[in-house]
Design a protein around this motif. Sequence first.
Motif, PDB file in Angstrom:
ATOM      1  N   LYS A 119       0.811  -1.220   0.000  1.00  0.00           N
ATOM      2  CA  LYS A 119       0.000   0.000   0.000  1.00  0.00           C
ATOM      3  C   LYS A 119       0.847   1.274   0.000  1.00  0.00           C
ATOM      4  CE  LYS A 119      -4.241  -1.518   2.169  1.00  0.00           C
ATOM      5  NZ  LYS A 119      -5.049  -1.425   3.356  1.00  0.00           N
ATOM      6  N   THR A 120       2.149   1.119   0.140  1.00  0.00           N
ATOM      7  CA  THR A 120       2.998   2.322   0.226  1.00  0.00           C
ATOM      8  C   THR A 120       3.011   3.069  -1.104  1.00  0.00           C
ATOM      9  OG1 THR A 120       4.405   1.125   1.785  1.00  0.00           O
ATOM     10  CG2 THR A 120       5.295   3.165   0.882  1.00  0.00           C
ATOM     11  N   LYS A 121       2.831   4.388  -0.990  1.00  0.00           N
ATOM     12  CA  LYS A 121       2.783   5.212  -2.211  1.00  0.00           C
ATOM     13  C   LYS A 121       3.974   6.176  -2.282  1.00  0.00           C
ATOM     14  CE  LYS A 121       0.198   7.274  -5.551  1.00  0.00           C
ATOM     15  NZ  LYS A 121      -0.442   6.632  -6.668  1.00  0.00           N
ATOM     16  N   ALA A 122       4.395   6.653  -1.124  1.00  0.00           N
ATOM     17  CA  ALA A 122       5.451   7.681  -1.139  1.00  0.00           C
ATOM     18  C   ALA A 122       6.219   7.704   0.172  1.00  0.00           C
ATOM     19  CB  ALA A 122       4.829   9.059  -1.390  1.00  0.00           C
ATOM     20  N   ILE A 123       7.382   8.349   0.102  1.00  0.00           N
ATOM     21  CA  ILE A 123       8.221   8.552   1.297  1.00  0.00           C
ATOM     22  C   ILE A 123       8.380  10.063   1.465  1.00  0.00           C
ATOM     23  CG2 ILE A 123      10.505   8.131   2.321  1.00  0.00           C
ATOM     24  CD1 ILE A 123      10.761   5.815   0.179  1.00  0.00           C
ATOM     25  N   ILE A 124       8.212  10.522   2.704  1.00  0.00           N
ATOM     26  CA  ILE A 124       8.476  11.951   2.975  1.00  0.00           C
ATOM     27  C   ILE A 124       9.629  12.055   3.976  1.00  0.00           C
ATOM     28  CG2 ILE A 124       7.571  14.183   3.729  1.00  0.00           C
ATOM     29  CD1 ILE A 124       4.802  13.369   3.016  1.00  0.00           C
ATOM     30  N   PRO A 125      10.872  12.206   3.500  1.00  0.00           N
ATOM     31  CA  PRO A 125      11.956  12.491   4.438  1.00  0.00           C
ATOM     32  C   PRO A 125      11.860  13.965   4.847  1.00  0.00           C
ATOM     33  CG  PRO A 125      12.793  12.290   2.179  1.00  0.00           C
ATOM     34  CD  PRO A 125      11.309  12.135   2.105  1.00  0.00           C
ATOM     35  N   VAL A 126      12.199  14.234   6.105  1.00  0.00           N
ATOM     36  CA  VAL A 126      12.140  15.625   6.594  1.00  0.00           C
ATOM     37  C   VAL A 126      13.569  16.129   6.793  1.00  0.00           C
ATOM     38  CG1 VAL A 126      11.298  17.143   8.436  1.00  0.00           C
ATOM     39  CG2 VAL A 126       9.941  15.141   7.748  1.00  0.00           C
ATOM     40  N   HIS A 127      13.896  17.233   6.161  1.00  0.00           N
ATOM     41  CA  HIS A 127      15.225  17.841   6.332  1.00  0.00           C
ATOM     42  C   HIS A 127      15.157  18.705   7.593  1.00  0.00           C
ATOM     43  CE1 HIS A 127      15.817  16.269   2.421  1.00  0.00           C
ATOM     44  NE2 HIS A 127      15.266  17.253   1.755  1.00  0.00           N
ATOM     45  N   ARG A 139      16.408   7.668  -2.106  1.00  0.00           N
ATOM     46  CA  ARG A 139      16.019   7.675  -3.526  1.00  0.00           C
ATOM     47  C   ARG A 139      16.154   6.273  -4.135  1.00  0.00           C
ATOM     48  NH1 ARG A 139      12.690  10.515  -6.441  1.00  0.00           N
ATOM     49  NH2 ARG A 139      12.011   8.422  -6.895  1.00  0.00           N
ATOM     50  N   GLU A 140      17.254   5.605  -3.780  1.00  0.00           N
ATOM     51  CA  GLU A 140      17.488   4.264  -4.352  1.00  0.00           C
ATOM     52  C   GLU A 140      16.378   3.292  -3.937  1.00  0.00           C
ATOM     53  OE1 GLU A 140      22.322   4.675  -4.656  1.00  0.00           O
ATOM     54  OE2 GLU A 140      21.481   3.333  -3.126  1.00  0.00           O
ATOM     55  N   ILE A 141      16.010   3.350  -2.661  1.00  0.00           N
ATOM     56  CA  ILE A 141      14.944   2.443  -2.169  1.00  0.00           C
ATOM     57  C   ILE A 141      13.611   2.804  -2.840  1.00  0.00           C
ATOM     58  CG2 ILE A 141      13.627   1.757  -0.104  1.00  0.00           C
ATOM     59  CD1 ILE A 141      16.367   2.169   1.447  1.00  0.00           C
ATOM     60  N   ALA A 142      13.352   4.099  -2.964  1.00  0.00           N
ATOM     61  CA  ALA A 142      12.100   4.531  -3.617  1.00  0.00           C
ATOM     62  C   ALA A 142      12.057   4.016  -5.060  1.00  0.00           C
ATOM     63  CB  ALA A 142      11.998   6.057  -3.588  1.00  0.00           C
ATOM     64  N   HIS A 145      11.290   0.315  -5.313  1.00  0.00           N
ATOM     65  CA  HIS A 145       9.899  -0.068  -5.018  1.00  0.00           C
ATOM     66  C   HIS A 145       8.884   0.803  -5.755  1.00  0.00           C
ATOM     67  CE1 HIS A 145      10.969  -2.898  -1.767  1.00  0.00           C
ATOM     68  NE2 HIS A 145      12.016  -2.092  -1.622  1.00  0.00           N
ATOM     69  N   ASP A 146       9.375   1.619  -6.689  1.00  0.00           N
ATOM     70  CA  ASP A 146       8.502   2.461  -7.498  1.00  0.00           C
ATOM     71  C   ASP A 146       7.640   3.402  -6.640  1.00  0.00           C
ATOM     72  OD1 ASP A 146       7.591   3.375  -9.858  1.00  0.00           O
ATOM     73  OD2 ASP A 146       6.026   1.855 -10.118  1.00  0.00           O
ATOM     74  N   LEU A 147       8.297   4.127  -5.760  1.00  0.00           N
ATOM     75  CA  LEU A 147       7.593   5.047  -4.855  1.00  0.00           C
ATOM     76  C   LEU A 147       7.992   6.489  -5.147  1.00  0.00           C
ATOM     77  CD1 LEU A 147       8.271   3.120  -1.509  1.00  0.00           C
ATOM     78  CD2 LEU A 147       6.196   3.011  -2.924  1.00  0.00           C
ATOM     79  N   TYR A 148       7.104   7.403  -4.840  1.00  0.00           N
ATOM     80  CA  TYR A 148       7.445   8.824  -4.941  1.00  0.00           C
ATOM     81  C   TYR A 148       8.243   9.250  -3.705  1.00  0.00           C
ATOM     82  CZ  TYR A 148       4.051   9.582  -8.707  1.00  0.00           C
ATOM     83  OH  TYR A 148       3.368   9.552  -9.886  1.00  0.00           O
ATOM     84  N   VAL A 149       9.086  10.264  -3.889  1.00  0.00           N
ATOM     85  CA  VAL A 149       9.744  10.901  -2.747  1.00  0.00           C
ATOM     86  C   VAL A 149       9.332  12.369  -2.738  1.00  0.00           C
ATOM     87  CG1 VAL A 149      11.949  11.594  -1.696  1.00  0.00           C
ATOM     88  CG2 VAL A 149      11.752   9.362  -2.834  1.00  0.00           C
ATOM     89  N   ILE A 150       8.723  12.772  -1.614  1.00  0.00           N
ATOM     90  CA  ILE A 150       8.370  14.191  -1.423  1.00  0.00           C
ATOM     91  C   ILE A 150       9.237  14.694  -0.284  1.00  0.00           C
ATOM     92  CG2 ILE A 150       6.544  15.813  -0.789  1.00  0.00           C
ATOM     93  CD1 ILE A 150       4.508  13.716  -1.868  1.00  0.00           C
ATOM     94  N   GLY A 167      15.124  19.151  -3.636  1.00  0.00           N
ATOM     95  CA  GLY A 167      14.454  19.248  -4.943  1.00  0.00           C
ATOM     96  C   GLY A 167      15.170  18.406  -5.974  1.00  0.00           C
ATOM     97  N   TYR A 168      16.428  18.074  -5.709  1.00  0.00           N
ATOM     98  CA  TYR A 168      17.222  17.293  -6.671  1.00  0.00           C
ATOM     99  C   TYR A 168      16.864  15.807  -6.601  1.00  0.00           C
ATOM    100  CZ  TYR A 168      21.179  15.139  -9.040  1.00  0.00           C
ATOM    101  OH  TYR A 168      21.955  14.387  -9.887  1.00  0.00           O
ATOM    102  N   HIS A 169      16.838  15.260  -5.393  1.00  0.00           N
ATOM    103  CA  HIS A 169      16.597  13.818  -5.251  1.00  0.00           C
ATOM    104  C   HIS A 169      15.112  13.467  -5.208  1.00  0.00           C
ATOM    105  CE1 HIS A 169      20.817  13.982  -3.902  1.00  0.00           C
ATOM    106  NE2 HIS A 169      20.887  12.772  -4.400  1.00  0.00           N
ATOM    107  N   GLY A 170      14.289  14.408  -4.756  1.00  0.00           N
ATOM    108  CA  GLY A 170      12.861  14.112  -4.622  1.00  0.00           C
ATOM    109  C   GLY A 170      12.117  14.330  -5.930  1.00  0.00           C
ATOM    110  N   ASP A 171      10.931  13.712  -6.018  1.00  0.00           N
ATOM    111  CA  ASP A 171      10.056  14.033  -7.152  1.00  0.00           C
ATOM    112  C   ASP A 171       9.482  15.418  -6.939  1.00  0.00           C
ATOM    113  OD1 ASP A 171       9.836  11.344  -8.619  1.00  0.00           O
ATOM    114  OD2 ASP A 171       9.581  10.833  -6.504  1.00  0.00           O
ATOM    115  N   LEU A 172       9.279  15.758  -5.672  1.00  0.00           N
ATOM    116  CA  LEU A 172       8.749  17.062  -5.295  1.00  0.00           C
ATOM    117  C   LEU A 172       9.436  17.484  -3.998  1.00  0.00           C
ATOM    118  CD1 LEU A 172       5.059  15.990  -5.836  1.00  0.00           C
ATOM    119  CD2 LEU A 172       6.084  17.897  -7.096  1.00  0.00           C
ATOM    120  N   ALA A 173       9.576  18.787  -3.804  1.00  0.00           N
ATOM    121  CA  ALA A 173      10.109  19.278  -2.528  1.00  0.00           C
ATOM    122  C   ALA A 173       9.237  20.430  -2.057  1.00  0.00           C
ATOM    123  CB  ALA A 173      11.551  19.740  -2.682  1.00  0.00           C
TER     124      ALA A 173
END
Length: 366
Positions: A119-127, A139-142, A145-150, A167-173
């Motif tokens: 069910k996982t859709k995305a990962i949100i790491p917090v800076h 990013r590699e894990i995402a 598993h074909d997941l978005y990174v925000i 903004g470089y590694h994520g799909d969105l920042a």
Amino acid sequence: MKIPRTTVDVGQEELEAVKRVFERGQFVKGPECEALEKEFATYQGTKYGAAVNSGTSALHLSLLAIGIQSGDEIITVPNTFAATVNAIIMAGGRPKFVDINPHTYTMDATQLESAITPKTKAIIPVHLYGLMADMKPIREIADKHDLYVIEDACQAHGAKYFGKKAGYHGDLAAFSFFPTKNMTVAGDGGIVLSNNEELITKIKALRDHGRMMGKHVFAGLNNRLSEIFAAIGRINLKKLDEHNEHRRKIANIYSKHLSEIQDIEIPIEPKGYYHVYHLYTIKTSNRDELRTFLKNNNIETGIMYDTCLDELDYIKKLNDDDKSRLDNCKNIKSKILSLPISGKLEQPTIENVCKKIKTFHQHVSP
Ligand SMILES: Cc1ncc(COP(=O)(O)O)c(C=O)c1O
């Protein structure tokens, strides 16, 4: 001593920018927002930007743009401002938590894979605090598993990770321009950055009632940024590097003095990272006593964050995972203390805070 945490000036340039917007008479959807989008995206090294009315909206619209469905799981960390998790819930998602590294306070990427489910859709790491999360493994894990990174970059304007900004590694920042942030619009504001034009186009429609080229094409919200705020933000952006460098100087002064004290762990800047010290956060076992002592000496401090979000009732209901896996978060929350920092504080003020902390420690452990 109330310590000002905002870095916005009431200078001639700012006042003229406000006047310019009034004279133009266009207070939303105008050239200031468009310019801010281009200028901030360029500054961060991304192609596109969509200005919005807060960091919370930036996260919320990012989640809507990736097409989150009810019950989708979004993985993040529990030691963040409530907005990170509120955005997940308001978009219809379920938060899943992974623990942090106890020294950088950011997502422990080694825990990530075990939290992923179908069910996982995305990962949100917090800076957090101005230090970027360890983006390469995330990013590699995402990708695996074909997941978005925000990226939640609300505290990380200008921060770098091996030469790359958020903004470089994520799909969105997602960024916040709240008054205490390293860069502000002197009010509530935010922006989403991306190299993905399609996602940014969708966010621009979502912030404007789902309108695209004047036509309502899907349900949306009103999350637009004011032109006055955007005009002020453009000026504040020009000062961002200088303010970040100033924060780094303050951090150096703190670290020089406080590293002498055995009971204090100072923040670290791992090799390859550029910390922008949105907050200067120490760990100490006598946190509450120290905080009271500083308060009695008119020095305001903060605790970001004293609650692990997984413990809040409304979040607990959505997440019944084994909490023992979040030990690092639980262990730091009674020890962390954020000391005064801003892009403007003067050296003697910081020296005085250090002096008081040393006095406290001489008293408690002579
Ligand atoms: C980590 C984090 N995420 C999200 C937000 C939300 O930003 P805003 O207050 O602009 O909505 C903040 C702001 O404090 C934040 O620090």
